[in-house]
Structures are given as C-alpha cells and as structure tokens.
Design a protein around this motif. Structure first.
Motif, PDB file in Angstrom:
ATOM      1  N   PRO A  56      31.447  49.987  83.764  1.00  0.00           N
ATOM      2  CA  PRO A  56      30.402  49.138  84.366  1.00  0.00           C
ATOM      3  C   PRO A  56      29.775  49.865  85.561  1.00  0.00           C
ATOM      4  CG  PRO A  56      32.433  47.899  84.070  1.00  0.00           C
ATOM      5  CD  PRO A  56      32.751  49.342  83.779  1.00  0.00           C
ATOM      6  N   LEU A  57      28.491  49.697  85.732  1.00  0.00           N
ATOM      7  CA  LEU A  57      27.752  50.374  86.796  1.00  0.00           C
ATOM      8  C   LEU A  57      27.864  49.589  88.097  1.00  0.00           C
ATOM      9  CD1 LEU A  57      25.806  52.798  87.193  1.00  0.00           C
ATOM     10  CD2 LEU A  57      23.948  51.215  86.780  1.00  0.00           C
ATOM     11  N   ARG A  58      28.293  50.268  89.151  1.00  0.00           N
ATOM     12  CA  ARG A  58      28.382  49.667  90.482  1.00  0.00           C
ATOM     13  C   ARG A  58      27.559  50.530  91.424  1.00  0.00           C
ATOM     14  NH1 ARG A  58      33.230  49.155  88.106  1.00  0.00           N
ATOM     15  NH2 ARG A  58      34.081  47.060  87.897  1.00  0.00           N
ATOM     16  N   ILE A  59      26.440  49.996  91.837  1.00  0.00           N
ATOM     17  CA  ILE A  59      25.488  50.741  92.657  1.00  0.00           C
ATOM     18  C   ILE A  59      26.138  51.267  93.934  1.00  0.00           C
ATOM     19  CG2 ILE A  59      23.343  50.579  93.981  1.00  0.00           C
ATOM     20  CD1 ILE A  59      22.957  50.750  90.947  1.00  0.00           C
ATOM     21  N   LYS A  60      26.964  50.467  94.565  1.00  0.00           N
ATOM     22  CA  LYS A  60      27.622  50.889  95.813  1.00  0.00           C
ATOM     23  C   LYS A  60      28.465  52.146  95.577  1.00  0.00           C
ATOM     24  CE  LYS A  60      29.854  49.904  99.948  1.00  0.00           C
ATOM     25  NZ  LYS A  60      29.882  51.261 100.419  1.00  0.00           N
ATOM     26  N   GLU A  61      29.187  52.207  94.467  1.00  0.00           N
ATOM     27  CA  GLU A  61      30.010  53.377  94.167  1.00  0.00           C
ATOM     28  C   GLU A  61      29.148  54.623  93.918  1.00  0.00           C
ATOM     29  OE1 GLU A  61      32.575  52.453  90.918  1.00  0.00           O
ATOM     30  OE2 GLU A  61      33.699  50.953  92.047  1.00  0.00           O
ATOM     31  N   ILE A  62      28.048  54.428  93.210  1.00  0.00           N
ATOM     32  CA  ILE A  62      27.148  55.557  92.948  1.00  0.00           C
ATOM     33  C   ILE A  62      26.525  56.042  94.255  1.00  0.00           C
ATOM     34  CG2 ILE A  62      25.067  56.337  91.744  1.00  0.00           C
ATOM     35  CD1 ILE A  62      25.633  54.051  89.722  1.00  0.00           C
ATOM     36  N   ALA A  63      26.080  55.105  95.061  1.00  0.00           N
ATOM     37  CA  ALA A  63      25.473  55.449  96.343  1.00  0.00           C
ATOM     38  C   ALA A  63      26.479  56.192  97.227  1.00  0.00           C
ATOM     39  CB  ALA A  63      24.968  54.191  97.044  1.00  0.00           C
ATOM     40  N   ASP A  64      27.718  55.717  97.259  1.00  0.00           N
ATOM     41  CA  ASP A  64      28.753  56.391  98.049  1.00  0.00           C
ATOM     42  C   ASP A  64      28.988  57.812  97.531  1.00  0.00           C
ATOM     43  OD1 ASP A  64      29.047  54.117  99.593  1.00  0.00           O
ATOM     44  OD2 ASP A  64      30.927  53.480  98.635  1.00  0.00           O
ATOM     45  N   ALA A  65      29.055  57.976  96.205  1.00  0.00           N
ATOM     46  CA  ALA A  65      29.277  59.296  95.617  1.00  0.00           C
ATOM     47  C   ALA A  65      28.129  60.251  95.929  1.00  0.00           C
ATOM     48  CB  ALA A  65      29.457  59.172  94.108  1.00  0.00           C
ATOM     49  N   ALA A  66      26.924  59.696  96.043  1.00  0.00           N
ATOM     50  CA  ALA A  66      25.744  60.518  96.329  1.00  0.00           C
ATOM     51  C   ALA A  66      25.466  60.640  97.827  1.00  0.00           C
ATOM     52  CB  ALA A  66      24.525  59.920  95.632  1.00  0.00           C
ATOM     53  N   HIS A  67      26.315  60.004  98.645  1.00  0.00           N
ATOM     54  CA  HIS A  67      26.148  60.019 100.101  1.00  0.00           C
ATOM     55  C   HIS A  67      24.812  59.421 100.522  1.00  0.00           C
ATOM     56  CE1 HIS A  67      29.744  62.442 100.061  1.00  0.00           C
ATOM     57  NE2 HIS A  67      29.139  63.346  99.322  1.00  0.00           N
ATOM     58  N   MET A  68      24.508  58.246  99.935  1.00  0.00           N
ATOM     59  CA  MET A  68      23.252  57.551 100.217  1.00  0.00           C
ATOM     60  C   MET A  68      23.532  56.059 100.358  1.00  0.00           C
ATOM     61  SD  MET A  68      20.960  59.278  97.194  1.00  0.00           S
ATOM     62  CE  MET A  68      19.337  58.978  97.849  1.00  0.00           C
TER      63      MET A  68
ATOM     64  N   PRO B  65      18.936  53.496  88.387  1.00  0.00           N
ATOM     65  CA  PRO B  65      20.237  53.974  87.907  1.00  0.00           C
ATOM     66  C   PRO B  65      20.735  53.163  86.700  1.00  0.00           C
ATOM     67  CG  PRO B  65      20.236  53.906  90.288  1.00  0.00           C
ATOM     68  CD  PRO B  65      18.964  53.246  89.840  1.00  0.00           C
ATOM     69  N   MET B  66      20.511  51.862  86.698  1.00  0.00           N
ATOM     70  CA  MET B  66      20.936  51.010  85.582  1.00  0.00           C
ATOM     71  C   MET B  66      20.183  51.385  84.300  1.00  0.00           C
ATOM     72  SD  MET B  66      22.814  48.305  84.681  1.00  0.00           S
ATOM     73  CE  MET B  66      23.048  47.199  86.033  1.00  0.00           C
ATOM     74  N   GLN B  67      18.879  51.606  84.402  1.00  0.00           N
ATOM     75  CA  GLN B  67      18.094  52.013  83.235  1.00  0.00           C
ATOM     76  C   GLN B  67      18.538  53.394  82.736  1.00  0.00           C
ATOM     77  OE1 GLN B  67      14.344  51.633  85.260  1.00  0.00           O
ATOM     78  NE2 GLN B  67      13.755  49.832  84.053  1.00  0.00           N
ATOM     79  N   PHE B  68      18.860  54.271  83.670  1.00  0.00           N
ATOM     80  CA  PHE B  68      19.332  55.611  83.322  1.00  0.00           C
ATOM     81  C   PHE B  68      20.631  55.516  82.530  1.00  0.00           C
ATOM     82  CE2 PHE B  68      21.706  59.521  84.501  1.00  0.00           C
ATOM     83  CZ  PHE B  68      20.812  60.476  84.056  1.00  0.00           C
ATOM     84  N   GLN B  69      21.569  54.706  83.003  1.00  0.00           N
ATOM     85  CA  GLN B  69      22.839  54.526  82.296  1.00  0.00           C
ATOM     86  C   GLN B  69      22.600  53.942  80.906  1.00  0.00           C
ATOM     87  OE1 GLN B  69      25.415  51.232  83.116  1.00  0.00           O
ATOM     88  NE2 GLN B  69      27.230  52.549  83.053  1.00  0.00           N
ATOM     89  N   LYS B  70      21.726  52.954  80.820  1.00  0.00           N
ATOM     90  CA  LYS B  70      21.419  52.323  79.539  1.00  0.00           C
ATOM     91  C   LYS B  70      20.857  53.350  78.563  1.00  0.00           C
ATOM     92  CE  LYS B  70      19.894  48.178  80.028  1.00  0.00           C
ATOM     93  NZ  LYS B  70      19.073  46.977  80.216  1.00  0.00           N
ATOM     94  N   ARG B  71      19.932  54.188  79.042  1.00  0.00           N
ATOM     95  CA  ARG B  71      19.335  55.222  78.197  1.00  0.00           C
ATOM     96  C   ARG B  71      20.388  56.216  77.732  1.00  0.00           C
ATOM     97  NH1 ARG B  71      14.003  57.392  78.897  1.00  0.00           N
ATOM     98  NH2 ARG B  71      13.484  55.192  78.896  1.00  0.00           N
ATOM     99  N   LEU B  72      21.256  56.665  78.639  1.00  0.00           N
ATOM    100  CA  LEU B  72      22.322  57.597  78.255  1.00  0.00           C
ATOM    101  C   LEU B  72      23.233  56.989  77.201  1.00  0.00           C
ATOM    102  CD1 LEU B  72      23.441  59.135  81.673  1.00  0.00           C
ATOM    103  CD2 LEU B  72      22.112  60.240  79.870  1.00  0.00           C
ATOM    104  N   ARG B  73      23.596  55.727  77.394  1.00  0.00           N
ATOM    105  CA  ARG B  73      24.459  55.039  76.430  1.00  0.00           C
ATOM    106  C   ARG B  73      23.804  54.968  75.051  1.00  0.00           C
ATOM    107  NH1 ARG B  73      27.133  49.765  79.412  1.00  0.00           N
ATOM    108  NH2 ARG B  73      28.733  50.901  80.547  1.00  0.00           N
ATOM    109  N   LEU B  74      22.522  54.635  75.021  1.00  0.00           N
ATOM    110  CA  LEU B  74      21.823  54.528  73.737  1.00  0.00           C
ATOM    111  C   LEU B  74      21.759  55.877  73.026  1.00  0.00           C
ATOM    112  CD1 LEU B  74      18.947  52.079  74.691  1.00  0.00           C
ATOM    113  CD2 LEU B  74      20.847  51.628  73.111  1.00  0.00           C
TER     114      LEU B  74
END
Length: 114
Positions: free
Chosen positions: A18-30, A47-56
């Motif tokens: 599952p996508l968690r924006i806070k975790e992604i932001a922390d990993a990217a230092h943003m 980021p959510m659309q990006f994940q969806k596209r990658l999954r598809l």
C-alpha cells in the motif's frame, strides 16, 4: 530531480505494498506537499498514479508471459480487488486483461510459427 528519482525508486521497490505518502516523502527527504508538487512536475502524475501505472504494466507483463490469469496478476501486483483491477486495466489499455494479453502474444509470435 534526485529527490523525485529517489521517490520513484522507493515506489518501484515496494510495488505491491500500500502507498503511504509520508513514507515516500521521508525516503526522498521531502515534505508530503513538496513530494506531490515535484513528483507531478517531473512525471506528469501523482505518486499514487505512478504506482498504479507501474502495477498495470507489471500485471500486463505477467499476463503476456502467460504465467498468470487476470485475477492472479492483479493479486501479484498488489491489487486487492480484481473488479477494480479489471476496470483500471480496461481504462489504461482499452480492453480486458485477457483480450489484451492474447492480442499481445499473437503480435509477438514469429511470423513462421505453426
């Protein structure tokens, strides 16, 4: 751009989670707001659309390889609803997962195949 690359890599490496924006932001230092703004500016999608596209695209790869049914491919890439997966797949590729995979397999067969 480095921060966006880092965020995209984080999403790729956890594609089925599952996508968690806070975790992604922390990993990217943003911050979450900065992540959204910069990610959308660099990729044209959230980021959510990006994940969806990658999954598809990963599900499509599994289907074309013939190693999976639509339901199994959806599950393998982290979709929790096969119905939602089918709807998103149809929206992205213009046809059902099964028909798309069959068409792509036919197109990729060598011309002299029996």
């Amino acid at each position: 751009m480095t921060h966006v690359r880092r965020a995209a890599g984080w999403i790729r490496s956890r594609l089925t989670e599952p996508l968690r924006i806070k975790e992604i932001a922390d990993a990217a230092h943003m911050s979450a707001a900065s992540l959204h703004r910069h990610f959308k500016s660099a990729t044209g999608m959230s980021p959510m659309q990006f994940q969806k596209r990658l999954r598809l695209y990963e599900a499509r790869r599994l289907l074309v390889a013939g190693h999976s049914t639509a339901s199994a491919a959806a599950d393998a890439v982290g979709h929790t609803s096969a119905t939602q997966f089918n709807r998103e797949y149809r929206r992205a590729f213009g046809t059902s997962p099964g028909r798309d995979a069959a068409r792509l397999r036919r197109v990729s067969e060598p011309a002299d195949s029996p």
